[in-house]
Design a protein around this motif. Structure first.
Motif, PDB file in Angstrom:
ATOM      1  N   VAL A 273       0.869  -1.078  -0.001  1.00 41.71           N
ATOM      2  CA  VAL A 273       0.024   0.029   0.034  1.00 41.71           C
ATOM      3  C   VAL A 273       0.887   1.151  -0.126  1.00 41.71           C
ATOM      4  N   VAL A 274       0.633   1.936  -1.119  1.00 44.23           N
ATOM      5  CA  VAL A 274       1.664   3.616  -1.359  1.00 44.23           C
ATOM      6  C   VAL A 274       0.792   4.573  -0.856  1.00 44.23           C
ATOM      7  N   THR A 275       1.169   5.209   0.302  1.00 46.81           N
ATOM      8  CA  THR A 275       0.578   6.121   0.613  1.00 46.81           C
ATOM      9  C   THR A 275       1.355   7.405   0.481  1.00 46.81           C
ATOM     10  N   THR A 276       0.427   8.579   0.614  1.00 50.62           N
ATOM     11  CA  THR A 276       1.026  10.185   0.613  1.00 50.62           C
ATOM     12  C   THR A 276       0.260  10.820   1.623  1.00 50.62           C
TER      13      THR A 276
ATOM     14  N   ALA B  14      -4.081   6.873  -0.868  1.00 47.83           N
ATOM     15  CA  ALA B  14      -3.179   5.417  -0.702  1.00 47.83           C
ATOM     16  C   ALA B  14      -3.835   4.659  -1.866  1.00 47.83           C
ATOM     17  N   ALA B  15      -3.300   3.739  -2.098  1.00 44.76           N
ATOM     18  CA  ALA B  15      -3.514   2.597  -3.014  1.00 44.76           C
ATOM     19  C   ALA B  15      -2.943   1.486  -3.070  1.00 44.76           C
ATOM     20  N   THR B  16      -3.353   0.117  -3.269  1.00 44.65           N
ATOM     21  CA  THR B  16      -2.569  -0.996  -3.483  1.00 44.65           C
ATOM     22  C   THR B  16      -1.666  -1.015  -4.663  1.00 44.65           C
ATOM     23  N   VAL B  17      -0.465  -1.538  -4.694  1.00 42.99           N
ATOM     24  CA  VAL B  17       0.347  -1.669  -5.943  1.00 42.99           C
ATOM     25  C   VAL B  17       1.243  -2.937  -5.772  1.00 42.99           C
TER      26      VAL B  17
ATOM     27  N   CYS C 254       5.084   6.884   0.923  1.00 39.54           N
ATOM     28  CA  CYS C 254       5.448   5.428   1.970  1.00 39.54           C
ATOM     29  C   CYS C 254       5.100   4.377   1.348  1.00 39.54           C
ATOM     30  N   LEU C 255       6.178   3.383   1.173  1.00 39.77           N
ATOM     31  CA  LEU C 255       5.800   1.902   0.540  1.00 39.77           C
ATOM     32  C   LEU C 255       5.690   1.178   1.706  1.00 39.77           C
ATOM     33  N   ASN C 256       4.492   0.795   1.809  1.00 36.69           N
ATOM     34  CA  ASN C 256       4.212  -0.304   3.170  1.00 36.69           C
ATOM     35  C   ASN C 256       3.827  -1.717   2.538  1.00 36.69           C
TER      36      ASN C 256
ATOM     37  N   SER D 109      -5.178  -4.718   1.670  1.00 36.01           N
ATOM     38  CA  SER D 109      -4.994  -4.772   0.077  1.00 36.01           C
ATOM     39  C   SER D 109      -6.239  -4.492  -0.560  1.00 36.01           C
ATOM     40  N   ASP D 110      -7.178  -5.079  -0.351  1.00 27.99           N
ATOM     41  CA  ASP D 110      -8.610  -5.286  -0.984  1.00 27.99           C
ATOM     42  C   ASP D 110      -9.133  -3.945  -0.688  1.00 27.99           C
ATOM     43  N   ALA D 111      -8.994  -3.427   0.559  1.00 31.15           N
ATOM     44  CA  ALA D 111      -9.772  -1.733   0.740  1.00 31.15           C
ATOM     45  C   ALA D 111      -8.959  -0.851   0.003  1.00 31.15           C
ATOM     46  N   PHE D 112      -7.711  -0.894  -0.026  1.00 29.13           N
ATOM     47  CA  PHE D 112      -6.853   0.098  -1.063  1.00 29.13           C
ATOM     48  C   PHE D 112      -6.975  -0.249  -2.437  1.00 29.13           C
TER      49      PHE D 112
END
Length: 149
Positions: A10-13, A21-24, A58-60, A70-73
């Motif tokens: 999950v990448v956040t900003t 944020a989004a799953t990548v 931030c790369l989580n 992951s599904d949520a983002f």
């Protein structure tokens, strides 16, 4: 591309462009001196616009137990951004980008360069702080499905 397995992140900003944020899965280490990563984000994604404006991310890297995050983002639950963030606990390090408590590793980065390739932006981030979680198994995405290592 679905046949290439990858860790799930999950990448956040956060900043003037908002908390997004989004799953990548399209992520790669580039160099350890200076510590640099790259990620690919669709040009039309809200995350792309947020990272461009905030200039931090931030790369989580998700543990095996965080498929629900992951599904949520990834937008699979139809949650608002606030509801997505409510699926985990968050803190911040150097840049102010959200860091997921319990991530296998979180790499807090300042954006150094953005290149365009096809439908995506290739975003380079210089790692300025890290958070190491426990060594729980990893969540992997392969053949359009989750797998746990």
């Amino acid at each position: 591309m679905s046949r290439i397995g990858a860790a799930v992140h999950v990448v956040t900003t956060d900043g003037p462009g908002g908390r997004i944020a989004a799953t990548v899965s399209a992520v790669c280490p580039v160099t350890d001196t200076p510590p640099t990563i790259l990620l690919c984000v669709h040009r039309d994604a809200r995350l792309n616009a947020g990272i461009r404006k905030n200039r931090v991310l931030c790369l989580n890297t998700l543990p095996a137990s965080a498929q629900h995050v992951s599904d949520a983002f990834a937008g699979r639950k139809g949650f608002s951004m606030d509801e997505r963030f409510a699926t985990a606990s968050w803190l911040t390090l150097a840049t102010g980008a959200p860091v997921m408590e319990g991530a296998r590793v979180a790499l807090d980065c300042e954006v150094t360069e953005i290149l365009e390739s096809g439908t995506h932006s290739v975003i380079f981030g210089h790692v300025v702080a890290t958070s190491l979680g426990n060594a729980e198994g990893a969540l992997i995405y392969l053949d359009r499905d989750y797998h746990k290592l």
